[in-house]
Design a protein around this motif. Structure first.
Motif, PDB file in Angstrom:
ATOM      1  N   ARG A   1       0.717  -1.187  -0.002  1.00 53.88           N
ATOM      2  CA  ARG A   1      -0.100  -0.214   0.054  1.00 53.88           C
ATOM      3  C   ARG A   1       0.708   1.248  -0.089  1.00 53.88           C
ATOM      4  O   ARG A   1       1.812   1.364   0.807  1.00 53.88           O
ATOM      5  N   PRO A   2       0.594   2.239  -0.727  1.00 58.74           N
ATOM      6  CA  PRO A   2       1.260   3.456  -0.863  1.00 58.74           C
ATOM      7  C   PRO A   2       1.296   4.387   0.293  1.00 58.74           C
ATOM      8  O   PRO A   2       2.292   5.139   0.581  1.00 58.74           O
ATOM      9  N   VAL A   3       0.244   4.327   1.307  1.00 58.48           N
ATOM     10  CA  VAL A   3       0.242   4.908   2.401  1.00 58.48           C
ATOM     11  C   VAL A   3       0.288   4.003   3.810  1.00 58.48           C
ATOM     12  O   VAL A   3      -0.781   3.703   3.990  1.00 58.48           O
ATOM     13  N   PRO A   4       1.470   3.423   4.216  1.00 57.88           N
ATOM     14  CA  PRO A   4       1.553   2.591   4.938  1.00 57.88           C
ATOM     15  C   PRO A   4       0.957   2.864   6.284  1.00 57.88           C
ATOM     16  O   PRO A   4       0.248   1.719   7.161  1.00 57.88           O
ATOM     17  N   GLU A   5       0.866   4.098   6.727  1.00 55.06           N
ATOM     18  CA  GLU A   5       0.329   4.295   8.005  1.00 55.06           C
ATOM     19  C   GLU A   5      -1.193   3.975   8.060  1.00 55.06           C
ATOM     20  O   GLU A   5      -1.910   3.762   9.142  1.00 55.06           O
ATOM     21  N   GLU A   6      -1.653   3.882   6.905  1.00 55.30           N
ATOM     22  CA  GLU A   6      -3.248   3.705   6.685  1.00 55.30           C
ATOM     23  C   GLU A   6      -3.509   2.243   6.856  1.00 55.30           C
ATOM     24  O   GLU A   6      -4.709   1.769   7.042  1.00 55.30           O
ATOM     25  N   ALA A   7      -2.730   1.482   6.852  1.00 56.95           N
ATOM     26  CA  ALA A   7      -2.697  -0.134   6.770  1.00 56.95           C
ATOM     27  C   ALA A   7      -3.175  -0.475   8.367  1.00 56.95           C
ATOM     28  O   ALA A   7      -2.856   0.078   9.195  1.00 56.95           O
ATOM     29  N   PRO A   8      -3.919  -1.406   8.239  1.00 58.53           N
ATOM     30  CA  PRO A   8      -4.214  -2.107   9.564  1.00 58.53           C
ATOM     31  C   PRO A   8      -2.749  -2.509  10.353  1.00 58.53           C
ATOM     32  O   PRO A   8      -1.820  -2.843   9.878  1.00 58.53           O
ATOM     33  N   TRP A   9      -2.925  -2.416  11.967  1.00 58.16           N
ATOM     34  CA  TRP A   9      -1.803  -2.484  12.606  1.00 58.16           C
ATOM     35  C   TRP A   9      -1.203  -4.031  12.471  1.00 58.16           C
ATOM     36  O   TRP A   9       0.045  -4.285  12.303  1.00 58.16           O
ATOM     37  N   PRO A  10      -1.983  -4.853  12.060  1.00 63.40           N
ATOM     38  CA  PRO A  10      -1.358  -6.294  11.868  1.00 63.40           C
ATOM     39  C   PRO A  10      -0.654  -6.243  10.819  1.00 63.40           C
ATOM     40  O   PRO A  10       0.602  -7.115  10.656  1.00 63.40           O
ATOM     41  N   ASP A  11      -1.026  -5.605   9.710  1.00 65.12           N
ATOM     42  CA  ASP A  11      -0.050  -5.687   8.540  1.00 65.12           C
ATOM     43  C   ASP A  11       1.241  -4.939   8.490  1.00 65.12           C
ATOM     44  O   ASP A  11       2.210  -5.285   8.062  1.00 65.12           O
ATOM     45  N   GLN A  12       1.249  -3.874   9.496  1.00 64.12           N
ATOM     46  CA  GLN A  12       2.385  -3.086   9.584  1.00 64.12           C
ATOM     47  C   GLN A  12       3.271  -4.127  10.338  1.00 64.12           C
ATOM     48  O   GLN A  12       4.538  -3.674  10.064  1.00 64.12           O
ATOM     49  N   VAL A  13       2.908  -4.909  11.452  1.00 61.00           N
ATOM     50  CA  VAL A  13       3.922  -5.797  11.840  1.00 61.00           C
ATOM     51  C   VAL A  13       4.028  -7.023  11.698  1.00 61.00           C
ATOM     52  O   VAL A  13       4.569  -7.947  12.293  1.00 61.00           O
ATOM     53  N   ALA A  14       3.364  -7.472  10.384  1.00 61.78           N
ATOM     54  CA  ALA A  14       3.395  -8.768   9.910  1.00 61.78           C
ATOM     55  C   ALA A  14       4.921  -9.535   9.778  1.00 61.78           C
ATOM     56  O   ALA A  14       5.084 -10.513  10.272  1.00 61.78           O
ATOM     57  N   LEU A  15       5.595  -8.674   9.112  1.00 62.21           N
ATOM     58  CA  LEU A  15       7.175  -9.072   9.292  1.00 62.21           C
ATOM     59  C   LEU A  15       7.756  -9.081  10.372  1.00 62.21           C
ATOM     60  O   LEU A  15       8.630 -10.131  10.582  1.00 62.21           O
ATOM     61  N   ARG A  16       7.546  -8.321  11.078  1.00 60.59           N
ATOM     62  CA  ARG A  16       8.341  -8.235  12.558  1.00 60.59           C
ATOM     63  C   ARG A  16       7.802  -9.554  13.184  1.00 60.59           C
ATOM     64  O   ARG A  16       8.776 -10.154  13.816  1.00 60.59           O
ATOM     65  N   GLU A  17       6.743  -9.796  13.221  1.00 62.29           N
ATOM     66  CA  GLU A  17       6.192 -10.906  14.009  1.00 62.29           C
ATOM     67  C   GLU A  17       6.786 -12.366  13.349  1.00 62.29           C
ATOM     68  O   GLU A  17       7.195 -13.198  14.118  1.00 62.29           O
ATOM     69  N   PHE A  18       6.769 -12.469  12.140  1.00 63.59           N
ATOM     70  CA  PHE A  18       7.209 -13.440  11.518  1.00 63.59           C
ATOM     71  C   PHE A  18       8.715 -13.517  11.810  1.00 63.59           C
ATOM     72  O   PHE A  18       9.025 -14.740  12.069  1.00 63.59           O
ATOM     73  N   LEU A  19       9.718 -12.571  11.692  1.00 67.32           N
ATOM     74  CA  LEU A  19      11.023 -12.731  12.176  1.00 67.32           C
ATOM     75  C   LEU A  19      11.177 -12.793  13.611  1.00 67.32           C
ATOM     76  O   LEU A  19      12.315 -13.734  13.701  1.00 67.32           O
ATOM     77  N   ALA A  20      10.262 -12.620  14.399  1.00 61.97           N
ATOM     78  CA  ALA A  20      10.529 -12.894  15.804  1.00 61.97           C
ATOM     79  C   ALA A  20      10.258 -14.536  16.081  1.00 61.97           C
ATOM     80  O   ALA A  20      11.071 -14.920  16.787  1.00 61.97           O
ATOM     81  N   GLU A  21       9.267 -15.098  15.158  1.00 66.11           N
ATOM     82  CA  GLU A  21       9.179 -16.549  15.443  1.00 66.11           C
ATOM     83  C   GLU A  21      10.108 -17.034  14.506  1.00 66.11           C
ATOM     84  O   GLU A  21      10.686 -18.394  14.894  1.00 66.11           O
ATOM     85  N   ALA A  22      10.945 -16.673  13.301  1.00 67.00           N
ATOM     86  CA  ALA A  22      11.774 -17.603  12.442  1.00 67.00           C
ATOM     87  C   ALA A  22      13.109 -17.094  12.751  1.00 67.00           C
ATOM     88  O   ALA A  22      14.081 -17.974  12.330  1.00 67.00           O
ATOM     89  N   GLY A  23      13.430 -16.036  13.541  1.00 68.99           N
ATOM     90  CA  GLY A  23      14.897 -15.548  13.456  1.00 68.99           C
ATOM     91  C   GLY A  23      15.810 -15.941  14.495  1.00 68.99           C
ATOM     92  O   GLY A  23      16.959 -15.458  14.440  1.00 68.99           O
ATOM     93  N   ASP A  24      15.359 -16.566  15.546  1.00 65.48           N
ATOM     94  CA  ASP A  24      15.929 -17.042  16.275  1.00 65.48           C
ATOM     95  C   ASP A  24      17.478 -17.818  15.990  1.00 65.48           C
ATOM     96  O   ASP A  24      18.282 -18.085  16.942  1.00 65.48           O
ATOM     97  N   SER A  25      17.460 -18.339  14.982  1.00 62.74           N
ATOM     98  CA  SER A  25      18.445 -19.262  14.284  1.00 62.74           C
ATOM     99  C   SER A  25      19.644 -18.466  13.705  1.00 62.74           C
ATOM    100  O   SER A  25      20.678 -18.922  13.253  1.00 62.74           O
TER     101      SER A  25
END
Length: 270
Positions: free
Chosen positions: A99-123
């Motif tokens: 989306r071109p205006v990221p602040e308008e995206a739902p909060w779960p969309d804004q943090v989706a990558l962060r949550e994925f890396l928190a789960e996958a990145g321990d290695s």
């Protein structure tokens, strides 16, 4: 785990090449590295896996699954072909979420990558996120996930034009979704020091941004596209070449800056 977002609003300044080759150099130094292809163009994935193999990946095995909320870390992370370095492949299907205006995206969309890396990145010790040449949702999510931002910049007028916009985006991210985001620095790429205009811009960048500009410089060299053609980082393709030495110097400086950043954070917390 250090998470570094490589971004610039300008395309063609070496974001993908730097991600590819820096990852290889860090792996050679013994770091466990995860590359995240966060650009819908998926150039990083094509460079490591080959265009046909990258384009044939099912959506659920690419970063598009992160943005659709269907990510399973075990399905997304795959070997890159380089020891110590894994890959989350990109997908053109990510573009529908960018989306071109990221602040308008739902909060779960804004943090989706962060949550994925928190789960996958321990290695992993270091995560490098390759971003598209814009400041839409994909880049916003990378900054929301990152401990640091690294901004590649070509020493020419067009290559340097996006810096102010990147800085403004970082300020907005810090004020909302990621207060701990830090600037790792500006990286001069595709440099030809013998060209007067490149020398002029390198001097200008250092005058304007001082120590924020990394000492390491990535030169314009034929070894880089040759390495991509062999599906390898330049450090593995021609380990004794000048381009490889430049990338190794960059990796060492990156590690030093990360360590100094950690020290600064501890001192600020104290």
């Amino acid at each position: 785990m250090d998470v570094i977002a490589l971004l610039n609003m300008k395309g063609g300044v070496g974001k993908t090449s730097t991600t590819h080759n820096l990852g290889g150099a860090l792996a050679l130094l013994g770091r466990r590295v995860l590359l995240v292809d966060n650009d819908p163009q998926s150039s990083l994935s094509q460079g490591l896996l080959g265009p046909a193999a990258a384009e044939a990946l099912p959506i659920e095995e690419t970063i598009a699954a992160v943005y659709s909320g269907e990510a399973v870390p075990g399905r997304l992370v795959r070997p890159s072909g380089i020891d110590g370095m894994d890959l989350v492949p990109g997908s053109i299907h990510t573009d529908r979420h960018n989306r071109p205006v990221p602040e308008e995206a739902p909060w779960p969309d804004q943090v989706a990558l962060r949550e994925f890396l928190a789960e996958a990145g321990d290695s992993y010790d270091v995560v490098l996120i390759d971003c598209p040449p814009n400041l839409h949702l994909c880049s916003w999510c990378a900054l929301a996930s990152a401990s640091h931002a690294l901004i590649p910049v070509q020493p020419e007028d067009y290559g340097a034009q996006g810096l102010a916009a990147v800085r403004r985006s970082m300020v907005r991210v810090r004020s909302t979704v990621n207060p701990s985001l830090r600037l790792l620095g500006y990286l001069i790429t595709m440099a030809q020091p013998r060209r007067a205009i490149h020398q002029l811009y390198m001097e200008s960048l250092r005058a304007d941004y001082g120590a924020e500009v990394l000492e390491a410089i990535v030169p314009a060299a034929a070894d880089f596209p040759e390495a991509v053609a062999h599906r390898k980082p330049v450090t593995h393709h021609k380990p004794r070449g000048a381009a490889s030495k430049a990338i190794k110097a960059l990796a060492l400086e990156i590690l030093d800056r990360l360590e100094r950043s950690r020290v600064d954070s501890r001192e600020e917390a104290a």
